[in-house]
Design a protein around this motif. Structure first.
Motif, mmCIF file in Angstrom:
data_model
loop_
_atom_site.group_PDB
_atom_site.id
_atom_site.type_symbol
_atom_site.label_atom_id
_atom_site.label_comp_id
_atom_site.label_asym_id
_atom_site.label_seq_id
_atom_site.Cartn_x
_atom_site.Cartn_y
_atom_site.Cartn_z
ATOM 1 N N GLY A 10 4.495 23.576 72.938
ATOM 2 C CA GLY A 10 3.939 22.107 72.656
ATOM 3 C C GLY A 10 3.103 21.789 74.041
ATOM 4 O O GLY A 10 2.930 20.671 74.161
ATOM 5 N N VAL A 11 2.990 22.725 75.178
ATOM 6 C CA VAL A 11 2.311 22.342 76.360
ATOM 7 C C VAL A 11 0.803 22.605 75.928
ATOM 8 O O VAL A 11 0.210 23.579 75.335
ATOM 9 N N SER A 12 0.016 21.805 76.458
ATOM 10 C CA SER A 12 -1.384 21.525 76.231
ATOM 11 C C SER A 12 -2.005 22.618 77.179
ATOM 12 O O SER A 12 -1.646 22.986 78.274
ATOM 13 N N MET A 13 -3.055 23.458 76.355
ATOM 14 C CA MET A 13 -3.704 24.211 77.270
ATOM 15 C C MET A 13 -4.634 23.490 78.177
ATOM 16 O O MET A 13 -5.400 24.399 79.120
ATOM 17 N N MET A 14 -4.788 22.269 78.260
ATOM 18 C CA MET A 14 -5.597 21.499 79.302
ATOM 19 C C MET A 14 -4.563 21.423 80.601
ATOM 20 O O MET A 14 -4.913 20.848 81.441
ATOM 21 N N GLU A 15 -3.469 21.674 80.393
ATOM 22 C CA GLU A 15 -2.460 21.617 81.326
ATOM 23 C C GLU A 15 -1.422 22.878 81.868
ATOM 24 O O GLU A 15 -0.390 23.011 82.102
ATOM 25 N N GLY A 16 -2.423 23.893 81.431
ATOM 26 C CA GLY A 16 -2.034 25.488 81.902
ATOM 27 C C GLY A 16 -1.018 25.855 80.661
ATOM 28 O O GLY A 16 -0.507 27.070 80.789
ATOM 29 N N GLY A 17 -1.195 25.446 79.531
ATOM 30 C CA GLY A 17 -0.492 25.965 78.205
ATOM 31 C C GLY A 17 -0.945 27.307 77.844
ATOM 32 O O GLY A 17 -2.321 27.204 78.070
ATOM 33 N N GLY A 18 -0.290 28.188 77.414
ATOM 34 C CA GLY A 18 -0.706 29.344 76.718
ATOM 35 C C GLY A 18 0.764 30.072 76.465
ATOM 36 O O GLY A 18 1.437 30.626 77.313
ATOM 37 N N THR A 19 0.761 30.648 75.180
ATOM 38 C CA THR A 19 1.939 31.585 74.867
ATOM 39 C C THR A 19 1.291 33.041 75.116
ATOM 40 O O THR A 19 0.313 33.279 74.484
ATOM 41 N N GLN A 20 2.123 33.652 75.925
ATOM 42 C CA GLN A 20 1.586 34.982 76.407
ATOM 43 C C GLN A 20 1.475 35.848 75.028
ATOM 44 O O GLN A 20 2.650 36.131 74.331
ATOM 45 N N ILE A 21 0.465 36.847 74.894
ATOM 46 C CA ILE A 21 0.328 37.819 74.000
ATOM 47 C C ILE A 21 0.650 39.136 74.524
ATOM 48 O O ILE A 21 1.253 39.987 73.890
ATOM 49 N N ASP A 22 0.090 39.424 75.824
ATOM 50 C CA ASP A 22 0.091 40.829 76.484
ATOM 51 C C ASP A 22 -0.150 40.409 77.837
ATOM 52 O O ASP A 22 -1.240 39.832 78.329
ATOM 53 N N ALA A 23 0.957 41.110 78.764
ATOM 54 C CA ALA A 23 0.881 41.203 80.117
ATOM 55 C C ALA A 23 0.972 42.344 80.620
ATOM 56 O O ALA A 23 0.662 42.678 81.828
ATOM 57 N N GLY A 24 0.455 43.500 79.790
ATOM 58 C CA GLY A 24 0.329 44.862 79.941
ATOM 59 C C GLY A 24 1.883 45.591 80.323
ATOM 60 O O GLY A 24 2.882 45.219 80.000
ATOM 61 N N ASP A 25 1.658 46.570 80.868
ATOM 62 C CA ASP A 25 2.813 47.559 81.168
ATOM 63 C C ASP A 25 2.381 48.432 82.257
ATOM 64 O O ASP A 25 1.572 48.257 83.006
ATOM 65 N N ASP A 26 3.507 49.402 82.671
ATOM 66 C CA ASP A 26 3.389 50.459 83.654
ATOM 67 C C ASP A 26 2.000 50.977 83.693
ATOM 68 O O ASP A 26 1.286 51.413 84.758
#
Length: 317
Positions: free
Chosen positions: A248-264
């Motif tokens: 429920g965090v606005s994307m105008m306030e830094g919100g965003g559900t992470q899809i992928d942060a990579g790996d080694d």
């Protein structure tokens, strides 16, 4: 938004996405014509790659041989022929490819447009027509006119979303005849972060089951294995927002559900695009990541993008 009616019956979850061949790519987008896949990405004159099966990729040259003449009027510092972050869409029988003209770290930038009736370089009608300047920014502006993406809303109105750092990502309505900003259209803000520098860029909006999904990249690209890029998403019932993440965090306030942060191995995945099958039942995520096993070179990734029971996208690990 991609018109994928010609891809009816193709289940993207059944395609072998074990990529091989010429995979160097930065800021990739994808489309498909006939039985052939095409990727467009940052590089000299906008680079093109093709694949008959989605797995084996080869280079197909570029759209431009030299820097388009109009660019110097908006980005006078541009002294090399690399054009950035293309976006490809099939709309009303025409392929629209938006591209970025800029220099690294500055917001004296512009977005251009070329069109074609085919993306098959062997087709007799293959001919890119440059329509020049679409929108630009200067050092006096609080936004950066790069990383374009075309989205046609459920009412048939075309919009361009774009942006990188500064005050975040923007959205503007387009004139359906010119596919450039509609006269008097308001420049809207759709995503931003609260800290400085405002490490957000490359918005990509798609519509699915009543929601508009805005995918963006957080943090820093272009540093090889030191890159911190990652992909996040939020959604809205309205194309103009507001967009919220799962919490429920606005994307105008830094919100965003992470899809992928990579790996080694695959460091800093980002600058993504989403592509749906013709029936909309399957989709893929296309992006670059820096390959730790290949000197940190930016490398094409294509992966099935799944959707949970609550209509949120995710990748299978």
């Amino acid at each position: 938004m991609f018109n994928t009616k010609s891809f009816e019956g193709v289940n993207f979850y059944e395609v072998d996405w074990d990529l091989k061949g010429q995979l160097w790519a930065h800021d990739p987008v994808i489309s498909k014509e006939g039985n052939t896949w095409y990727v467009f990405h940052t590089g000299r004159g906008v680079q093109i790659k093709s694949s008959e099966d989605g797995s084996n990729w080869k280079a197909e040259g570029s759209i431009f041989e030299t820097l388009p003449e109009w660019c110097k009027a908006y980005v006078p510092e541009k002294d090399e022929e690399s054009l950035w972050a293309p976006d490809i869409s099939l709309h009303n029988g025409i392929y629209y490819l938006y591209y970025s003209v800029s220099t690294f770290g500055k917001n004296t930038s512009a977005i251009g447009l070329v069109t074609n009736t085919t993306i098959d370089p062997n087709h007799p009608d293959y001919d890119w027509k440059d329509h020049g300047h679409v929108i630009h920014s200067t050092e006096e502006d609080n936004y950066n006119a790069i990383d374009p993406n075309l989205i046609v809303d459920e009412q048939g109105k075309p919009w361009l979303n774009f942006g990188s750092f500064w005050s975040g990502n923007k959205l503007i309505e387009l004139d359906p005849k010119t596919m450039k900003p509609k006269e008097g259209a308001e420049l809207l803000s759709i995503s931003s972060r609260t800290e400085q520098p405002n490490t957000i860029e490359a918005p990509f909006i798609v519509h699915r089951h009543g929601y508009y999904f805005q995918f963006v990249s957080f943090d820093f690209c272009c540093r090889g294995v030191e890159s911190t890029y990652n992909i996040v998403v939020g959604r809205s019932k309205d194309i103009t927002g507001p967009y919220f993440d799962k919490d429920g965090v606005s994307m105008m306030e830094g919100g965003g559900t992470q899809i992928d942060a990579g790996d080694d191995r695959w460091i800093g995945p980002g600058h993504c695009a989403v592509f749906f099958s013709g029936d909309g039942d399957s989709s893929i995520l296309v992006n670059h990541a820096y390959d730790a096993l290949n000197e940190g070179k930016p490398t094409l990734q294509i992966r099935p993008l799944y959707w949970d029971a609550d209509n949120w996208p995710y990748l299978k690990k």
